[in-house]
Design a protein around this motif. Sequence first.
Motif, PDB file in Angstrom:
ATOM      1  N   ASP A 199      32.018  49.133  23.214  1.00  0.00           N
ATOM      2  CA  ASP A 199      30.722  49.687  23.612  1.00  0.00           C
ATOM      3  C   ASP A 199      30.402  49.232  25.033  1.00  0.00           C
ATOM      4  O   ASP A 199      29.907  48.133  25.266  1.00  0.00           O
ATOM      5  CB  ASP A 199      29.633  49.233  22.632  1.00  0.00           C
ATOM      6  CG  ASP A 199      28.277  49.853  22.922  1.00  0.00           C
ATOM      7  OD1 ASP A 199      28.020  50.262  24.074  1.00  0.00           O
ATOM      8  OD2 ASP A 199      27.466  49.910  21.984  1.00  0.00           O
ATOM      9  N   TYR A 200      30.730  50.085  25.995  1.00  0.00           N
ATOM     10  CA  TYR A 200      30.563  49.737  27.408  1.00  0.00           C
ATOM     11  C   TYR A 200      29.093  49.574  27.788  1.00  0.00           C
ATOM     12  O   TYR A 200      28.779  48.792  28.676  1.00  0.00           O
ATOM     13  CB  TYR A 200      31.263  50.760  28.309  1.00  0.00           C
ATOM     14  CG  TYR A 200      30.928  52.189  27.979  1.00  0.00           C
ATOM     15  CD1 TYR A 200      29.793  52.793  28.487  1.00  0.00           C
ATOM     16  CD2 TYR A 200      31.759  52.933  27.141  1.00  0.00           C
ATOM     17  CE1 TYR A 200      29.489  54.114  28.174  1.00  0.00           C
ATOM     18  CE2 TYR A 200      31.465  54.245  26.832  1.00  0.00           C
ATOM     19  CZ  TYR A 200      30.318  54.830  27.342  1.00  0.00           C
ATOM     20  OH  TYR A 200      30.015  56.121  27.032  1.00  0.00           O
ATOM     21  N   ASP A 201      28.185  50.286  27.117  1.00  0.00           N
ATOM     22  CA  ASP A 201      26.764  50.113  27.412  1.00  0.00           C
ATOM     23  C   ASP A 201      26.301  48.708  27.026  1.00  0.00           C
ATOM     24  O   ASP A 201      25.635  48.019  27.807  1.00  0.00           O
ATOM     25  CB  ASP A 201      25.916  51.147  26.660  1.00  0.00           C
ATOM     26  CG  ASP A 201      26.071  52.548  27.214  1.00  0.00           C
ATOM     27  OD1 ASP A 201      26.144  52.705  28.447  1.00  0.00           O
ATOM     28  OD2 ASP A 201      26.107  53.492  26.406  1.00  0.00           O
ATOM     29  N   ALA A 202      26.658  48.277  25.831  1.00  0.00           N
ATOM     30  CA  ALA A 202      26.279  46.943  25.371  1.00  0.00           C
ATOM     31  C   ALA A 202      26.950  45.873  26.226  1.00  0.00           C
ATOM     32  O   ALA A 202      26.319  44.873  26.592  1.00  0.00           O
ATOM     33  CB  ALA A 202      26.654  46.762  23.898  1.00  0.00           C
ATOM     34  N   LEU A 203      28.209  46.081  26.569  1.00  0.00           N
ATOM     35  CA  LEU A 203      28.942  45.097  27.359  1.00  0.00           C
ATOM     36  C   LEU A 203      28.346  44.950  28.754  1.00  0.00           C
ATOM     37  O   LEU A 203      28.192  43.831  29.255  1.00  0.00           O
ATOM     38  CB  LEU A 203      30.417  45.486  27.433  1.00  0.00           C
ATOM     39  CG  LEU A 203      31.364  44.460  28.029  1.00  0.00           C
ATOM     40  CD1 LEU A 203      31.315  43.139  27.270  1.00  0.00           C
ATOM     41  CD2 LEU A 203      32.792  45.019  28.034  1.00  0.00           C
ATOM     42  N   SER A 204      27.985  46.069  29.383  1.00  0.00           N
ATOM     43  CA  SER A 204      27.401  45.974  30.727  1.00  0.00           C
ATOM     44  C   SER A 204      26.013  45.324  30.672  1.00  0.00           C
ATOM     45  O   SER A 204      25.668  44.519  31.541  1.00  0.00           O
ATOM     46  CB  SER A 204      27.346  47.347  31.402  1.00  0.00           C
ATOM     47  OG  SER A 204      26.527  48.251  30.700  1.00  0.00           O
ATOM     48  N   ALA A 205      25.224  45.645  29.647  1.00  0.00           N
ATOM     49  CA  ALA A 205      23.896  45.018  29.516  1.00  0.00           C
ATOM     50  C   ALA A 205      24.027  43.525  29.253  1.00  0.00           C
ATOM     51  O   ALA A 205      23.273  42.712  29.809  1.00  0.00           O
ATOM     52  CB  ALA A 205      23.110  45.696  28.398  1.00  0.00           C
ATOM     53  N   LEU A 206      24.981  43.147  28.427  1.00  0.00           N
ATOM     54  CA  LEU A 206      25.203  41.731  28.142  1.00  0.00           C
ATOM     55  C   LEU A 206      25.697  40.997  29.395  1.00  0.00           C
ATOM     56  O   LEU A 206      25.293  39.857  29.658  1.00  0.00           O
ATOM     57  CB  LEU A 206      26.187  41.572  26.991  1.00  0.00           C
ATOM     58  CG  LEU A 206      26.374  40.163  26.444  1.00  0.00           C
ATOM     59  CD1 LEU A 206      25.064  39.556  25.965  1.00  0.00           C
ATOM     60  CD2 LEU A 206      27.387  40.184  25.291  1.00  0.00           C
ATOM     61  N   GLY A 207      26.530  41.644  30.179  1.00  0.00           N
ATOM     62  CA  GLY A 207      26.989  41.039  31.432  1.00  0.00           C
ATOM     63  C   GLY A 207      25.837  40.805  32.389  1.00  0.00           C
ATOM     64  O   GLY A 207      25.693  39.714  32.964  1.00  0.00           O
TER      65      GLY A 207
END
Length: 182
Positions: free
Chosen positions: A51-59
Amino acid sequence: MEIDPRYGFAATIAGSCHLVNVFEGWAADPKSEIAEGLRLLRLALGIDGNDYDALSALGWATAVFFNDYDTAREMVDGAVALNPNTAMAWELRGWTYQRAGQPEEAIRSFERAIRQSPLDPWLFSRFAGMGIAYIGLGRFDEAVVAAKNALQKNQTLGTAYHCLAAALAHLGRDAEAKYLNM
């Protein structure tokens, strides 16, 4: 999420909202809001590890709330590797790299987000991020242009006003900068 607890995108959006509440200073209890935001983003990644959206937000959150720039860069780079066509992940990569003290890379990320989605309702944030990065590079005329572009898209964005005032002050245009802070 009550209807479908395996719907990761709902967890991503909810988690992001908790974190933005804290970032913007709207949270009554920032510590618990951060914890809940992180929990929800991790839940989304548990549902779908890609999930690239979750990963970018977490980053982004890792950079903003914990100053762990190595981990944050790894996450946002991973997000854009998973989907190089997502403007929001490129934007969050830009903010992460800006926060990590790498304005050149931040600008490249913001530019890519703008190219990918030139009519996006979040353009104001991308232009503001570019403006801040330009200030970090001493490119104050470009920062003025970027901040004005941000304000054309959203006249209530405090970050764009701060960017514009700082850039104008660096250019010796104190009267214009002072007017913005009134």
